[in-house]
Each structure stands twice: as structure tokens, then as C-alpha cells.
Design a protein around this motif. Structure first.
Motif, short mmCIF file in Angstrom:
data_model
loop_
_atom_site.label_atom_id
_atom_site.label_comp_id
_atom_site.label_asym_id
_atom_site.label_seq_id
_atom_site.Cartn_x
_atom_site.Cartn_y
_atom_site.Cartn_z
N LEU A 223 0.80 -1.22 0.00
CA LEU A 223 0.00 0.00 0.00
C LEU A 223 0.84 1.27 0.00
CD1 LEU A 223 -3.14 -0.62 2.25
CD2 LEU A 223 -2.99 -0.37 -0.22
N PRO A 224 1.96 1.34 0.74
CA PRO A 224 2.78 2.56 0.65
C PRO A 224 3.25 2.88 -0.75
CG PRO A 224 3.41 1.28 2.57
CD PRO A 224 2.46 0.43 1.80
N LEU A 225 3.40 1.87 -1.62
CA LEU A 225 3.80 2.12 -3.00
C LEU A 225 2.68 2.78 -3.79
CD1 LEU A 225 5.62 -1.26 -3.78
CD2 LEU A 225 6.62 0.89 -2.96
N LEU A 226 1.44 2.47 -3.44
CA LEU A 226 0.30 3.04 -4.14
C LEU A 226 0.00 4.47 -3.69
CD1 LEU A 226 -2.13 -0.03 -4.09
CD2 LEU A 226 -0.56 0.66 -5.89
N PHE A 227 0.37 4.79 -2.45
CA PHE A 227 0.06 6.11 -1.91
C PHE A 227 1.30 6.96 -1.72
CE2 PHE A 227 -3.46 3.41 -0.52
CZ PHE A 227 -4.54 4.17 -0.94
N GLY A 228 2.33 6.70 -2.50
CA GLY A 228 3.54 7.52 -2.44
C GLY A 228 3.50 8.60 -3.51
N GLY A 229 4.62 9.28 -3.68
CA GLY A 229 4.70 10.34 -4.67
C GLY A 229 4.12 11.64 -4.14
N ASP A 230 4.44 12.71 -4.84
CA ASP A 230 4.02 14.04 -4.41
C ASP A 230 3.04 14.70 -5.38
OD1 ASP A 230 5.78 13.70 -2.32
OD2 ASP A 230 7.44 14.72 -3.36
N HIS A 231 2.54 13.93 -6.34
CA HIS A 231 1.69 14.55 -7.37
C HIS A 231 0.28 14.85 -6.83
CE1 HIS A 231 0.79 15.72 -11.45
NE2 HIS A 231 -0.29 14.96 -11.44
N TYR A 232 -0.29 13.89 -6.10
CA TYR A 232 -1.64 14.07 -5.56
C TYR A 232 -1.56 14.16 -4.03
CZ TYR A 232 -3.10 12.59 -10.21
OH TYR A 232 -3.28 12.49 -11.56
N ARG A 233 -2.01 15.29 -3.52
CA ARG A 233 -1.87 15.52 -2.08
C ARG A 233 -2.68 14.53 -1.26
NH1 ARG A 233 -2.26 21.27 1.19
NH2 ARG A 233 -2.01 20.36 3.27
N PHE A 234 -3.95 14.26 -1.68
CA PHE A 234 -4.80 13.39 -0.86
C PHE A 234 -4.25 11.97 -0.81
CE2 PHE A 234 -6.38 12.56 -5.07
CZ PHE A 234 -6.87 11.26 -5.03
N LEU A 235 -3.61 11.50 -1.90
CA LEU A 235 -3.00 10.18 -1.86
C LEU A 235 -1.79 10.16 -0.93
CD1 LEU A 235 -3.11 9.06 -5.61
CD2 LEU A 235 -4.56 8.28 -3.73
N LYS A 236 -0.99 11.20 -0.98
CA LYS A 236 0.18 11.27 -0.10
C LYS A 236 -0.24 11.33 1.36
CE LYS A 236 4.56 11.67 0.94
NZ LYS A 236 5.32 12.86 0.54
N GLU A 237 -1.30 12.06 1.66
CA GLU A 237 -1.74 12.17 3.05
C GLU A 237 -2.31 10.85 3.55
OE1 GLU A 237 -4.33 15.53 3.11
OE2 GLU A 237 -2.67 16.95 3.36
N ILE A 238 -2.94 10.08 2.68
CA ILE A 238 -3.38 8.74 3.07
C ILE A 238 -2.17 7.87 3.35
CG2 ILE A 238 -4.55 6.64 2.29
CD1 ILE A 238 -6.47 8.41 0.73
N GLY A 239 -1.18 7.94 2.47
CA GLY A 239 0.03 7.15 2.67
C GLY A 239 0.77 7.53 3.94
N ASN A 240 0.70 8.78 4.34
CA ASN A 240 1.36 9.21 5.58
C ASN A 240 0.78 8.53 6.82
OD1 ASN A 240 3.05 10.97 4.21
ND2 ASN A 240 1.71 12.73 4.49
N CYS A 241 -0.45 8.04 6.71
CA CYS A 241 -1.11 7.42 7.86
C CYS A 241 -0.80 5.93 7.99
CB CYS A 241 -2.63 7.60 7.76
SG CYS A 241 -3.16 9.32 7.82
N LEU A 242 -0.11 5.35 7.02
CA LEU A 242 0.24 3.94 7.11
C LEU A 242 1.34 3.73 8.14
CD1 LEU A 242 0.16 3.08 3.31
CD2 LEU A 242 -1.58 2.55 5.03
N PRO A 243 1.39 2.56 8.78
CA PRO A 243 2.29 2.38 9.94
C PRO A 243 3.76 2.67 9.66
CG PRO A 243 0.73 0.56 9.79
CD PRO A 243 0.56 1.36 8.55
N LEU A 244 4.32 2.08 8.61
CA LEU A 244 5.75 2.27 8.36
C LEU A 244 6.06 3.65 7.82
CD1 LEU A 244 6.70 -1.25 6.96
CD2 LEU A 244 6.94 -0.36 9.28
N SER A 245 5.10 4.30 7.16
CA SER A 245 5.29 5.68 6.74
C SER A 245 5.32 6.61 7.95
CB SER A 245 4.17 6.10 5.79
OG SER A 245 4.16 5.29 4.62
N ALA A 246 4.46 6.34 8.92
CA ALA A 246 4.49 7.13 10.15
C ALA A 246 5.80 6.93 10.89
CB ALA A 246 3.31 6.74 11.04
N LEU A 247 6.32 5.70 10.88
CA LEU A 247 7.61 5.45 11.52
C LEU A 247 8.72 6.23 10.83
CD1 LEU A 247 9.46 3.85 13.46
CD2 LEU A 247 9.60 2.09 11.69
#
Length: 294
Positions: A223-247
Motif C-alpha cells: 500500500l505505501p507504494l500506491l500512496f507515495g509520490g508528491d503529485h496528488y496531495r490526498f494520496l500522499k496524506e493517506i500514505g502518511n497514515c500507514l504504519p511504516l510511513s508514520a515510523l
């Protein structure tokens, strides 16, 4: 011939009433904790899985710093458009690869404590002895959380102090009092029980070894691969909430020259994300075990 009790002779109570009177009291939560501790210890793969994953994570962190020692003192040519290179002991000493390894191992362990009980049928005997399913599964959640928290704390503190002791001779080591270090050590330890709780939730919902492990891998690493990148803000903010992204955000060195990218998560939001994953996983595990048949 049936004998009639003489007048004044006390009549014994019915058998069911005598059994109800002699019924053992409900077990205390501390008794359930002790029983769940014995259950977890009885899983033959548990000590090996946890011990080997901890040793492997520690070895990855130490090797990452040890491999860097010959190159730290060498001059690093300036790259146009980028800030001067500064070695980051926090990034290398609390390595993301080691964190991923611990996350996968403890999530698998958490799932095993749930689907293993259903696969072997021991869960039926447990619920027959203690009908209060919520108390049973909360005791198991408590034991798994405590065990993995200790494991995460050992790996986190040992990695930090060992790697920075190695870097002391290069004068780039960090202290626990330096900015961001205590936060990074705590987050590195706390993500381990969070991933174990996520594994328990998958084990309770899917009740199958392969399906549970696939679900864990998909959530933590795909899932972090699907919600990475900086093109779409809402996708990046969802990815920021994933466990390893928060770490990754919580272990980021405030003095590092490495950029956080677009739409970075806040420190507070990352702490809340880890807490939310732990709470959500516990609620899912307890609710599913209570309501589904064994």
C-alpha cells in the motif's frame, strides 16, 4: 419403594442448586494473562521467530553503520543544486530495512497467535473453560503487546547505543538528548507491537495462515507504494497514515539534509496514526472473535 422424609428432617437442595453453589468463581484477568502467556510460550516457533528477527534487525543496523565507517572521513564532492553531504547516524543506525524485518516478523507472530488457535482447535477448549470471549482475547492482546513491546525496545535501544558508540571515533555519533533521537528510539520500539496487533486483526478476520500473511504484506509494504509520490496531495496524506510511513517520519533526523518531500506528515499526526492502528486492530480482533463461531 420410596421413603418419605421424617418430620423435622432437612430436605437436601436439588442437584443443580448444589452444583451451582459449588461452581468455581470466574477467573480473574490476571489468571487469563497467565494462561495466555503459557499458550504463547507453548507455540514452538515463537521463541525462534522473535529471537532471530531481533538478532537479524540488530545485525542489519550494526552492519549498516560498520560499512559506512571507512567512507565517513573521505571528502564528498559538492553536487550542484544539493546541500553539502552530512552523515546521518539516526538514518543509518535505525535502519528502515531492519524496521521492515521486525514489522513482518512480529505481524506474522501476531497473526499466528490467533489463526493458530483456530487451526489446532484449542480455541474451543479455551472458550469452553472461559465463556467470556472478550476477556480471553483481551488477555491475549495484552500478552502479545507486552512481549513485542519489550522486543522492540531491546532492538531499538541496542541499535541506537551500539551504532553511536561505533561512530564516536568519527565524531558524528549522537546522544539520546540530541533533537529527534528520543522520539526516534521510542517510535522504532512502538511500531513493533503495533504491527503485531495488525497481524492479530488479520488472523482473526481471515483465520488462514497464507491469507493472513498476504494481507499483512499488502498493508505494510504494498500500500505505501500506491500512496507515495508528491503529485496528488490526498494520496500522499493517506500514505502518511500507514504504519511504516508514520515510523519513517518519526525517525527522521531534524538536522538531516534529506528532504521530506511534498506534503510531509506532522510528528503529531504520525503518533496519532500509530495509536489509531493499534486501537483499530484491537477493536477488530476483539469484535470478530466475540461474534464469529469457532
Amino acid at each position: 419403594m420410596t421413603s418419605t422424609p421424617m418430620a423435622g428432617t432437612p430436605v437436601p437442595p436439588p442437584v443443580t442448586a448444589r452444583l451451582a453453589h459449588r461452581e468455581d468463581p470466574a477467573p480473574r484477568f490476571t489468571d487469563l494473562l497467565a494462561a495466555e502467556w503459557l499458550t504463547v510460550r507453548s507455540l514452538r516457533s515463537t521463541p525462534w521467530l522473535l529471537a532471530l528477527s531481533a538478532l537479524a534487525a540488530l545485525a542489519v543496523n550494526i552492519n549498516a553503520v560498520h560499512s559506512d565507517l571507512p567512507y565517513i572521513d573521505r571528502p564528498h564532492p559538492a553536487v550542484p543544486g544539493f546541500p553539502p553531504y552530512v552523515y546521518d547516524p539516526l538514518f543509518h543506525g535505525l535502519n528502515a530495512i531492519a524496521a521492515d524485518l521486525m514489522a513482518l516478523a512480529t505481524a506474522s507472530f501476531g497473526a499466528l497467535t490467533v489463526f493458530g488457535a483456530y487451526a489446532t482447535g484449542t480455541i474451543r477448549g479455551t472458550f469452553a473453560a472461559v465463556p467470556d470471549r472478550r476477556a480471553v482475547i483481551l488477555a491475549r492482546v495484552t500478552v502479545v503487546t507486552a512481549l513485542t513491546l519489550v522486543l522492540g525496545a531491546v532492538v531499538s535501544t541496542a541499535s541506537f547505543f551500539t551504532t553511536n558508540a561505533m561512530l564516536a571515533s568519527r565524531h558524528v555519533g549522537l546522544s539520546l538528548h540530541d533533537p529527534g533521537c528520543l522520539r526516534a528510539v521510542l517510535a522504532y520500539a512502538l511500531v513493533v507491537p503495533v504491527c503485531a496487533l495488525i497481524g492479530m486483526a488479520f488472523g482473526a478476520v481471515l483465520r488462514h495462515p497464507t491469507a493472513s500473511l498476504v494481507g499483512v504484506v499488502a498493508l505494510l509494504f504494498l500500500l505505501p507504494l500506491l500512496f507515495g509520490g508528491d503529485h496528488y496531495r490526498f494520496l500522499k496524506e493517506i500514505g502518511n497514515c500507514l504504519p511504516l510511513s508514520a515510523l519513517a517520519r518519526l525517525t527522521h533526523n531534524p538536522n538531516s539534509t534529506a528532504p521530506l518531500g511534498g506534503y510531509p506528515a506532522t510528528v503529531t499526526g504520525s503518533w496519532l496514526a500509530l495509536a489509531a492502528w493499534a486501537l483499530l486492530s484491537t477493536v477488530v480482533t476483539v469484535t470478530v472473535v466475540r461474534r464469529r463461531d469457532v
